[in-house]
Design a protein around this motif. Structure first.
Motif, PDB file in Angstrom:
ATOM      1  N   PRO A  77      88.051  73.078  -3.286  1.00  0.00           N
ATOM      2  CA  PRO A  77      89.285  73.221  -2.497  1.00  0.00           C
ATOM      3  C   PRO A  77      89.323  72.310  -1.271  1.00  0.00           C
ATOM      4  O   PRO A  77      90.399  72.017  -0.752  1.00  0.00           O
ATOM      5  N   LYS A  78      88.153  71.867  -0.809  1.00  0.00           N
ATOM      6  CA  LYS A  78      88.085  71.001   0.369  1.00  0.00           C
ATOM      7  C   LYS A  78      88.103  69.513   0.008  1.00  0.00           C
ATOM      8  O   LYS A  78      87.950  68.668   0.898  1.00  0.00           O
ATOM      9  N   ALA A  79      88.273  69.201  -1.284  1.00  0.00           N
ATOM     10  CA  ALA A  79      88.255  67.808  -1.710  1.00  0.00           C
ATOM     11  C   ALA A  79      89.384  67.024  -1.049  1.00  0.00           C
ATOM     12  O   ALA A  79      90.498  67.539  -0.863  1.00  0.00           O
ATOM     13  N   ALA A  80      89.104  65.765  -0.707  1.00  0.00           N
ATOM     14  CA  ALA A  80      90.099  64.916  -0.050  1.00  0.00           C
ATOM     15  C   ALA A  80      91.253  64.632  -1.002  1.00  0.00           C
ATOM     16  O   ALA A  80      91.071  64.518  -2.215  1.00  0.00           O
ATOM     17  N   ALA A  81      92.438  64.514  -0.448  1.00  0.00           N
ATOM     18  CA  ALA A  81      93.624  64.226  -1.245  1.00  0.00           C
ATOM     19  C   ALA A  81      93.738  62.737  -1.514  1.00  0.00           C
ATOM     20  O   ALA A  81      93.198  61.907  -0.777  1.00  0.00           O
ATOM     21  N   GLY A  82      94.450  62.396  -2.589  1.00  0.00           N
ATOM     22  CA  GLY A  82      94.669  61.001  -2.940  1.00  0.00           C
ATOM     23  C   GLY A  82      95.848  60.409  -2.201  1.00  0.00           C
ATOM     24  O   GLY A  82      96.280  60.916  -1.159  1.00  0.00           O
ATOM     25  N   VAL A  83      96.408  59.322  -2.766  1.00  0.00           N
ATOM     26  CA  VAL A  83      97.512  58.640  -2.091  1.00  0.00           C
ATOM     27  C   VAL A  83      98.764  59.499  -2.043  1.00  0.00           C
ATOM     28  O   VAL A  83      99.628  59.312  -1.176  1.00  0.00           O
ATOM     29  N   ASP A  84      98.919  60.451  -2.976  1.00  0.00           N
ATOM     30  CA  ASP A  84     100.094  61.314  -2.958  1.00  0.00           C
ATOM     31  C   ASP A  84      99.982  62.454  -1.947  1.00  0.00           C
ATOM     32  O   ASP A  84     100.939  63.217  -1.755  1.00  0.00           O
ATOM     33  N   ARG A  85      98.796  62.611  -1.323  1.00  0.00           N
ATOM     34  CA  ARG A  85      98.534  63.622  -0.293  1.00  0.00           C
ATOM     35  C   ARG A  85      98.674  65.051  -0.808  1.00  0.00           C
ATOM     36  O   ARG A  85      98.843  65.979  -0.014  1.00  0.00           O
ATOM     37  N   VAL A  86      98.629  65.257  -2.102  1.00  0.00           N
ATOM     38  CA  VAL A  86      98.695  66.599  -2.679  1.00  0.00           C
ATOM     39  C   VAL A  86      97.296  67.203  -2.630  1.00  0.00           C
ATOM     40  O   VAL A  86      96.352  66.659  -3.219  1.00  0.00           O
TER      41      VAL A  86
ATOM     42  N   GLY B 132      98.055  74.356  -6.289  1.00  0.00           N
ATOM     43  CA  GLY B 132      97.818  75.697  -6.812  1.00  0.00           C
ATOM     44  C   GLY B 132      98.919  76.689  -6.519  1.00  0.00           C
ATOM     45  O   GLY B 132      98.903  77.806  -7.059  1.00  0.00           O
ATOM     46  N   ARG B 133      99.882  76.322  -5.671  1.00  0.00           N
ATOM     47  CA  ARG B 133     100.958  77.266  -5.346  1.00  0.00           C
ATOM     48  C   ARG B 133     101.821  77.582  -6.560  1.00  0.00           C
ATOM     49  O   ARG B 133     102.363  78.673  -6.669  1.00  0.00           O
ATOM     50  N   ASP B 134     101.984  76.614  -7.448  1.00  0.00           N
ATOM     51  CA  ASP B 134     102.705  76.848  -8.704  1.00  0.00           C
ATOM     52  C   ASP B 134     101.839  76.285  -9.831  1.00  0.00           C
ATOM     53  O   ASP B 134     102.256  75.397 -10.578  1.00  0.00           O
TER      54      ASP B 134
ATOM     55  N   GLU C 293     100.403  77.263 -12.810  1.00  0.00           N
ATOM     56  CA  GLU C 293     100.667  77.305 -14.245  1.00  0.00           C
ATOM     57  C   GLU C 293     101.781  76.350 -14.649  1.00  0.00           C
ATOM     58  O   GLU C 293     101.679  75.652 -15.658  1.00  0.00           O
ATOM     59  N   ALA C 294     102.841  76.302 -13.853  1.00  0.00           N
ATOM     60  CA  ALA C 294     103.943  75.376 -14.167  1.00  0.00           C
ATOM     61  C   ALA C 294     103.471  73.927 -14.039  1.00  0.00           C
ATOM     62  O   ALA C 294     103.810  73.073 -14.881  1.00  0.00           O
ATOM     63  N   ASN C 295     102.692  73.634 -13.006  1.00  0.00           N
ATOM     64  CA  ASN C 295     102.181  72.267 -12.828  1.00  0.00           C
ATOM     65  C   ASN C 295     101.261  71.865 -13.977  1.00  0.00           C
ATOM     66  O   ASN C 295     101.335  70.739 -14.486  1.00  0.00           O
ATOM     67  N   LEU C 296     100.388  72.773 -14.398  1.00  0.00           N
ATOM     68  CA  LEU C 296      99.465  72.457 -15.476  1.00  0.00           C
ATOM     69  C   LEU C 296     100.189  72.297 -16.810  1.00  0.00           C
ATOM     70  O   LEU C 296      99.835  71.429 -17.620  1.00  0.00           O
ATOM     71  N   ARG C 297     101.208  73.129 -17.060  1.00  0.00           N
ATOM     72  CA  ARG C 297     101.976  72.980 -18.308  1.00  0.00           C
ATOM     73  C   ARG C 297     102.690  71.630 -18.352  1.00  0.00           C
ATOM     74  O   ARG C 297     102.701  70.965 -19.389  1.00  0.00           O
ATOM     75  N   GLY C 298     103.269  71.234 -17.218  1.00  0.00           N
ATOM     76  CA  GLY C 298     103.915  69.929 -17.174  1.00  0.00           C
ATOM     77  C   GLY C 298     102.919  68.796 -17.357  1.00  0.00           C
ATOM     78  O   GLY C 298     103.193  67.815 -18.062  1.00  0.00           O
ATOM     79  N   LEU C 299     101.751  68.919 -16.725  1.00  0.00           N
ATOM     80  CA  LEU C 299     100.712  67.897 -16.860  1.00  0.00           C
ATOM     81  C   LEU C 299     100.214  67.820 -18.298  1.00  0.00           C
ATOM     82  O   LEU C 299     100.053  66.717 -18.854  1.00  0.00           O
ATOM     83  N   HIS C 300      99.985  68.960 -18.925  1.00  0.00           N
ATOM     84  CA  HIS C 300      99.511  68.988 -20.303  1.00  0.00           C
ATOM     85  C   HIS C 300     100.516  68.339 -21.248  1.00  0.00           C
ATOM     86  O   HIS C 300     100.151  67.566 -22.148  1.00  0.00           O
ATOM     87  N   GLU C 301     101.790  68.605 -21.031  1.00  0.00           N
ATOM     88  CA  GLU C 301     102.821  68.030 -21.899  1.00  0.00           C
ATOM     89  C   GLU C 301     102.886  66.516 -21.736  1.00  0.00           C
ATOM     90  O   GLU C 301     103.029  65.780 -22.714  1.00  0.00           O
TER      91      GLU C 301
END
Length: 421
Positions: free
Chosen positions: A24-33, A39-41, A43-51
């Protein structure tokens, strides 16, 4: 055997497991996410990524360039990937590990499941102490992660992976480039350190460039015993005969040059080291055997109390000084914290140091680290005190209260190696 269909193993569940494996403390990339933002959403993020991954619409994000100081004062460049790239890379690495773990040689220890630096240190120590080793080649590849040839890497991957979708994913990560000070630059060669996929790609590259060749060389070209231990791009080779060692080194230089690599001139040495080194050098009127560094330890030819040869491992002095300088700097920043807060933090630092360096025979160096840490703590407390006095008696009570006593945290190499292998 070549695997023609692998992408379907990158499932939604595997992506979910990869997300939870990221710190959880890992540094963010260029998108700053950040990890928490994603993790706030979840399941929806993972489903979109998987697709997107399964349909081929997934796009890699450039890595964010960052630098961390090295023990020698230089800066090590890192490429910090975006969170989604980290998730997909971890999932793909999990799938590919199941294939390559069958292929990788036993003397390869870096970045492999169930293996760590102390396994490599154990194997090296036991090899030198039990085999007929008289010469040691301590070698390091210069700027290895920055010199990986993408064309050769693709050739090596395709020896086992025939699923073109997997290679497209790898190609996207390699071609994504890096962003530094707002400027994007392409990566024509190399793999950014810090990416989850880079350690596996490095092991695959060196498996074909070094491991298979070195294993063949010691079975067909060597006249005596040869031991090999590799951890990422840092490896040590022990030889029974000097002639074997010099021939191996000359042929290794040619072998690496074929694949765009070269040995580091300042970190590659051939030294006389082993159970007979001290006696042979004394007979020739030379001094004590030279030492070599590997994975944070200086290796020394020594004798036990009973007179038997053993490899003594001591914390590298440069590493010790660098860590103490870091402690001194952090104490300056934490000067106005409460005494219990400082004590708890120093206890964590010392415990982490002992967890790695408290091996048999190295208690003196660890004790010196604890003593110097106490000195820095005393100076820090004196600077914030109006009277400027902190007696040694008082400081001794603080150290006894907060700093754990030095003790050996690891078994003897021969004991653990037998258990593990």
């Amino acid at each position: 055997m070549r695997f023609t269909a692998l992408l379907h193993h990158v499932t939604l569940g595997r992506l979910r497991g990869a997300y939870w494996a990221i710190s959880p403390k890992a540094a963010a990339g260029v998108d700053r996410v950040t990890w928490a933002d994603y993790g706030r959403d979840l399941e929806a993020n993972l489903r979109g990524l998987h697709e997107r991954v399964q349909s081929g619409r997934y796009r890699a994000t450039p890595s964010r360039r960052a630098y961390i100081p090295k023990a020698d004062g230089r800066q090590r460049p890192l490429g910090i990937a975006s969170l989604e790239d980290k998730v997909v890379q971890r999932a793909v690495v999990e799938v590919l590990n199941a294939i390559y773990e069958v292929d990788f040689r036993g003397f390869s220890y870096g970045f492999r499941p169930g293996r760590g630096p102390h396994d490599a240190l154990d194997a090296l120590t036991v090899g030198i102490q039990t085999r007929r080793v008289n010469w040691v080649l301590d070698a390091d590849i210069q700027n290895f992660f920055g010199q990986i040839d993408h064309a050769w890497l693709r050739t090596f991957v395709e020896h086992r992976i025939a699923d073109k979708r997997i290679w497209r994913l790898i190609g996207k990560w390699l071609a994504a480039g890096v962003v530094e000070d707002g400027q994007w630059s392409a990566c024509e060669e190399g793999s950014p350190q810090g990416a989850s996929i880079s350690p596996l790609l490095a092991n695959v590259y060196l498996h074909y460039v070094f491991d298979l060749w070195a294993d063949w060389w010691r079975r067909h070209r060597a006249n005596g015993d040869v031991i090999i231990v590799r951890f990422a791009d840092d490896y040590t080779v022990g030889f029974q005969y000097e002639e074997d060692a010099r021939r191996f080194l000359a042929e290794l230089v040619q072998r690496l040059a074929k694949f765009g690599l070269e040995l580091h001139p300042d970190k590659t040495r051939l030294i006389e080291f082993g159970r007979r080194a001290a006696t042979d050098r004394k007979r020739r009127g030379l001094g004590k055997p030279e030492t070599f560094d590997f994975l944070g330890f200086t290796h020394v030819c020594a004798r036990s109390r009973s007179g038997r040869f053993w490899v003594k491992r001591i914390t590298i002095k440069k590493r010790l000084r660098a860590k103490l300088a870091e402690v001194k700097d952090q104490l300056r920043r934490r000067r106005h914290d409460s005494l219990p807060a400082q004590g708890r933090w120093l206890a964590q630092v010392l415990q982490g140091h002992m967890a790695y360096y408290a091996v048999p025979g190295n208690c003196d160096a660890v004790s010196a680290f604890r003593y110097e840490m106490t000195l820095h703590w005393r100076r820090s407390l004196r600077r914030r005190s109006q009277r400027g006095r902190v007696s040694w008696e008082r400081m001794g009570r603080y150290a006894t209260r907060w700093l754990p006593p030095v003790r050996v945290m690891h078994p003897y190499p021969s004991v653990r190696l037998v258990v593990r292998t």
